[in-house]
Enzyme design. Sequence first.
Site, PDB file in Angstrom:
ATOM      1  N   GLU A 146       8.009  10.540  -1.678  1.00  0.00           N
ATOM      2  CA  GLU A 146       9.158   9.821  -1.135  1.00  0.00           C
ATOM      3  C   GLU A 146      10.249   9.604  -2.179  1.00  0.00           C
ATOM      4  O   GLU A 146       9.975   9.401  -3.369  1.00  0.00           O
ATOM      5  CB  GLU A 146       8.714   8.473  -0.577  1.00  0.00           C
ATOM      6  CG  GLU A 146       7.958   8.616   0.734  1.00  0.00           C
ATOM      7  CD  GLU A 146       7.302   7.333   1.196  1.00  0.00           C
ATOM      8  OE1 GLU A 146       7.658   6.831   2.278  1.00  0.00           O
ATOM      9  OE2 GLU A 146       6.419   6.840   0.472  1.00  0.00           O
ATOM     10  N   CYS A 183      16.166   6.388  -6.088  1.00  0.00           N
ATOM     11  CA  CYS A 183      14.836   6.016  -6.569  1.00  0.00           C
ATOM     12  C   CYS A 183      13.916   7.205  -6.373  1.00  0.00           C
ATOM     13  O   CYS A 183      13.717   7.661  -5.240  1.00  0.00           O
ATOM     14  CB  CYS A 183      14.322   4.799  -5.807  1.00  0.00           C
ATOM     15  SG  CYS A 183      12.666   4.268  -6.310  1.00  0.00           S
ATOM     16  N   CYS A 203      -0.403   7.059  -6.678  1.00  0.00           N
ATOM     17  CA  CYS A 203      -0.421   6.307  -7.934  1.00  0.00           C
ATOM     18  C   CYS A 203      -1.840   5.826  -8.205  1.00  0.00           C
ATOM     19  O   CYS A 203      -2.567   5.442  -7.277  1.00  0.00           O
ATOM     20  CB  CYS A 203       0.534   5.114  -7.862  1.00  0.00           C
ATOM     21  SG  CYS A 203       0.706   4.213  -9.422  1.00  0.00           S
ATOM     22  N   CYS A 214      -1.719  -1.615  -8.454  1.00  0.00           N
ATOM     23  CA  CYS A 214      -1.153  -2.966  -8.413  1.00  0.00           C
ATOM     24  C   CYS A 214      -1.384  -3.562  -7.026  1.00  0.00           C
ATOM     25  O   CYS A 214      -1.171  -2.898  -6.007  1.00  0.00           O
ATOM     26  CB  CYS A 214       0.336  -2.927  -8.740  1.00  0.00           C
ATOM     27  SG  CYS A 214       0.699  -2.296 -10.401  1.00  0.00           S
ATOM     28  N   CYS A 217       1.460  -3.677  -4.120  1.00  0.00           N
ATOM     29  CA  CYS A 217       2.207  -2.441  -3.892  1.00  0.00           C
ATOM     30  C   CYS A 217       1.484  -1.558  -2.880  1.00  0.00           C
ATOM     31  O   CYS A 217       0.299  -1.243  -3.050  1.00  0.00           O
ATOM     32  CB  CYS A 217       2.388  -1.696  -5.209  1.00  0.00           C
ATOM     33  SG  CYS A 217       3.298  -0.138  -5.070  1.00  0.00           S
ATOM     34  N   CYS A 263      11.234  -1.778  -2.870  1.00  0.00           N
ATOM     35  CA  CYS A 263      10.296  -1.709  -3.996  1.00  0.00           C
ATOM     36  C   CYS A 263       8.891  -2.103  -3.550  1.00  0.00           C
ATOM     37  O   CYS A 263       8.683  -3.149  -2.940  1.00  0.00           O
ATOM     38  CB  CYS A 263      10.780  -2.651  -5.096  1.00  0.00           C
ATOM     39  SG  CYS A 263       9.737  -2.675  -6.558  1.00  0.00           S
TER      40      CYS A 263
END
Length: 366
Positions: A113, A126, A133, A137, A140, A353
């Site tokens: 993305e 971005c 990932c 976290c 997220c 975010c």
Amino acid sequence: MHGTQSHQAIHECGRGELAVPQAMAIPVVGMELSDIRSALGPAEPAFRAQQIYDAVYRKRVENWDAISNLPKSLRARLADELPLGLPDVEKRYMSADGTVRYLLRLGDGKTVETVWMPEGDRATICISSQVGCAVDCKFCLTARMGLERNLTAGEIVGQVLLAAGTAPVDRLNIVMMGQGEPLLNLASVIKATRLLTDPEGMGISPRRITLSTAGIVPKIAELGREPVRPKLAISLNASYEDQRRDLMPITRKYHLKDLIEACRAYPLRTWEKLTFEYVLLKGFNDNDADARRVVQLLAHLNCKVNLIALNPGPDIPFETPDPARVANFQAIIRRSVPCLIRKPRGLDVFAACGQLKRMELVTIGS
């Protein structure tokens, strides 16, 4: 496969043939000028490589036919034997605030993305550095994906080329804050940065490119030794060790005190400040004592703080704090350190975010 590794497969062929890897052709997006020269081989004059480099990165062509100063026969051969390498747009989600979330399909079928965020006559792109990932976290959505693979330099640059279109480079900001941990794909990230900043190519100023990391301590030092590099942003999100460990398991390996020490040692350029990003989670890390501890952590660092009130998403075990609590937290930080509240963009299309997860649009909170 990293872009720097893949180009080792390029070899020169005989007259009239393009030099390509044994297994498959390497896309031109992601090649530096020397790579393009090698791919063309000795049969073509050196200035042809410069023409292609200029067309791909400065003029941002979308296909070989658009490079009108190349002979038609060469354009046809390039189209047959050497892919340009821009990603395909699988889906495009348009937000009410003008933000666009792109779901891009890569050459091997993987998707990633990219987010376009216009603001007046300027825009921020971005971009992602990995498919998924591995950092995990807890606030997220991307963490739910796990890590599938690193992106090549070309796949990183290709996101910018596609999203930017014909926008002037002096009106663009690039943030490596999409999917992935950039410092765990540093070789590709640095090569992509060289391509993005090359005055003979896109020519984006390093002042306009920011890399965000969860805190891979040894890689921070490695980044600091690079002659061409983005600005550095640290995803902090906590005011003490145990709190950060609960949010970011990476802290079990790279402790908060070591992260702060790495930041103290980081060789800032004369115009540069470190950025610390802090996601505020209601009742967890957003009280006045947390704010005072953040100030103590960042004492004597040349830095600023960006506060981000949690952007909601399904299965996130935290809530967004009230605006008054966010404002009070900012007021305490600002007594000692410059501090801004980041405005969320694209919430209605999961482009903000921490929300990138390749998901279909759903109702937040449903």
